[in-house]
Design a protein around this motif. Structure first.
Motif, PDB file in Angstrom:
ATOM      1  N   ARG A  58      26.482  54.723  52.770  1.00  0.00           N
ATOM      2  CA  ARG A  58      25.133  55.429  52.526  1.00  0.00           C
ATOM      3  C   ARG A  58      24.234  54.587  51.834  1.00  0.00           C
ATOM      4  O   ARG A  58      23.152  55.289  51.269  1.00  0.00           O
ATOM      5  CB  ARG A  58      25.652  56.638  51.604  1.00  0.00           C
ATOM      6  CG  ARG A  58      26.570  57.348  52.227  1.00  0.00           C
ATOM      7  CD  ARG A  58      26.916  58.799  51.295  1.00  0.00           C
ATOM      8  NE  ARG A  58      27.793  59.756  52.085  1.00  0.00           N
ATOM      9  CZ  ARG A  58      27.449  60.976  52.202  1.00  0.00           C
ATOM     10  NH1 ARG A  58      26.227  61.328  52.254  1.00  0.00           N
ATOM     11  NH2 ARG A  58      28.515  61.760  52.713  1.00  0.00           N
ATOM     12  N   GLY A  59      24.258  53.274  52.136  1.00  0.00           N
ATOM     13  CA  GLY A  59      23.125  52.137  51.861  1.00  0.00           C
ATOM     14  C   GLY A  59      23.401  51.553  50.739  1.00  0.00           C
ATOM     15  O   GLY A  59      22.583  50.916  50.149  1.00  0.00           O
ATOM     16  N   GLY A  60      24.368  51.839  49.910  1.00  0.00           N
ATOM     17  CA  GLY A  60      24.767  51.097  48.749  1.00  0.00           C
ATOM     18  C   GLY A  60      24.908  49.609  48.950  1.00  0.00           C
ATOM     19  O   GLY A  60      25.281  49.170  50.006  1.00  0.00           O
ATOM     20  N   ASP A  61      24.555  48.892  47.981  1.00  0.00           N
ATOM     21  CA  ASP A  61      24.614  47.316  47.959  1.00  0.00           C
ATOM     22  C   ASP A  61      25.956  46.724  47.380  1.00  0.00           C
ATOM     23  O   ASP A  61      26.630  47.238  46.491  1.00  0.00           O
ATOM     24  CB  ASP A  61      23.556  46.704  47.322  1.00  0.00           C
ATOM     25  CG  ASP A  61      23.364  45.214  47.463  1.00  0.00           C
ATOM     26  OD1 ASP A  61      24.296  44.591  47.765  1.00  0.00           O
ATOM     27  OD2 ASP A  61      22.375  44.684  46.776  1.00  0.00           O
ATOM     28  N   LEU A  62      26.600  46.081  48.567  1.00  0.00           N
ATOM     29  CA  LEU A  62      28.017  45.443  47.986  1.00  0.00           C
ATOM     30  C   LEU A  62      28.094  44.443  46.929  1.00  0.00           C
ATOM     31  O   LEU A  62      28.965  44.565  46.097  1.00  0.00           O
ATOM     32  CB  LEU A  62      28.395  44.766  49.313  1.00  0.00           C
ATOM     33  CG  LEU A  62      29.824  44.215  49.408  1.00  0.00           C
ATOM     34  CD1 LEU A  62      30.859  45.066  49.399  1.00  0.00           C
ATOM     35  CD2 LEU A  62      29.909  43.169  50.485  1.00  0.00           C
ATOM     36  N   LEU A  63      26.894  43.789  46.651  1.00  0.00           N
ATOM     37  CA  LEU A  63      27.031  42.660  45.473  1.00  0.00           C
ATOM     38  C   LEU A  63      26.193  43.074  44.614  1.00  0.00           C
ATOM     39  O   LEU A  63      25.894  42.353  43.628  1.00  0.00           O
ATOM     40  CB  LEU A  63      26.538  41.535  46.300  1.00  0.00           C
ATOM     41  CG  LEU A  63      27.339  41.134  47.601  1.00  0.00           C
ATOM     42  CD1 LEU A  63      26.771  39.695  47.791  1.00  0.00           C
ATOM     43  CD2 LEU A  63      28.680  40.467  47.038  1.00  0.00           C
ATOM     44  N   ASP A  64      25.514  44.394  44.418  1.00  0.00           N
ATOM     45  CA  ASP A  64      24.989  44.902  43.230  1.00  0.00           C
ATOM     46  C   ASP A  64      25.760  45.115  42.050  1.00  0.00           C
ATOM     47  O   ASP A  64      26.375  46.185  42.245  1.00  0.00           O
ATOM     48  CB  ASP A  64      23.890  45.892  43.618  1.00  0.00           C
ATOM     49  CG  ASP A  64      23.022  46.498  42.459  1.00  0.00           C
ATOM     50  OD1 ASP A  64      22.888  45.839  41.668  1.00  0.00           O
ATOM     51  OD2 ASP A  64      22.428  47.539  42.776  1.00  0.00           O
ATOM     52  N   PRO A  65      25.717  44.258  40.914  1.00  0.00           N
ATOM     53  CA  PRO A  65      26.345  44.828  39.850  1.00  0.00           C
ATOM     54  C   PRO A  65      26.124  46.227  39.281  1.00  0.00           C
ATOM     55  O   PRO A  65      27.078  47.060  38.792  1.00  0.00           O
ATOM     56  CB  PRO A  65      26.155  43.733  38.673  1.00  0.00           C
ATOM     57  CG  PRO A  65      25.600  42.570  39.587  1.00  0.00           C
ATOM     58  CD  PRO A  65      24.808  43.132  40.490  1.00  0.00           C
ATOM     59  N   ALA A  66      24.991  46.387  39.532  1.00  0.00           N
ATOM     60  CA  ALA A  66      24.516  48.041  38.977  1.00  0.00           C
ATOM     61  C   ALA A  66      25.203  49.126  39.547  1.00  0.00           C
ATOM     62  O   ALA A  66      25.365  49.917  39.294  1.00  0.00           O
ATOM     63  CB  ALA A  66      23.283  48.402  38.931  1.00  0.00           C
TER      64      ALA A  66
END
Length: 94
Positions: A58-66
């Motif tokens: 759904r558009g989430g970032d694989l490497l974003d710690p948040a």
């Protein structure tokens, strides 16, 4: 052809950082069995797995710690790619 990004160093580093926090499962609130590692971790339902608040599909970032969350393998699998806000359930309706 690019390889699987979950096999790369940045993803493994994010997993190590999230595991080091020792947080409970963000979906059910119970403790995670962080001592389960290696090949057993891939099969044990209470082992740590890295979940994403906004699912990757759904558009989430694989490497974003948040976007990273600690979860049980069982809870992460049950959630799938649904948008969920983890909120404790009341013991009864008020």
């Amino acid at each position: 052809m690019a390889g699987n990004p979950r096999n790369g160093r940045p993803y493994r580093t994010l997993c190590v950082q999230q595991r080091a926090l020792g947080l409970p499962c963000w979906l059910c609130g119970r403790d995670i069995a962080y001592e389960i590692t290696g090949p057993d971790a891939g099969r044990h339902p209470l082992a740590f797995t890295l979940d994403h608040y906004l699912p990757l599909s759904r558009g989430g970032d694989l490497l974003d710690p948040a976007n990273a969350r600690s979860a049980h393998r069982r809870c992460n699998s049950a959630r799938g790619n649904r948008l969920t806000t983890a909120q404790p359930q009341a013991s009864r309706r008020w």
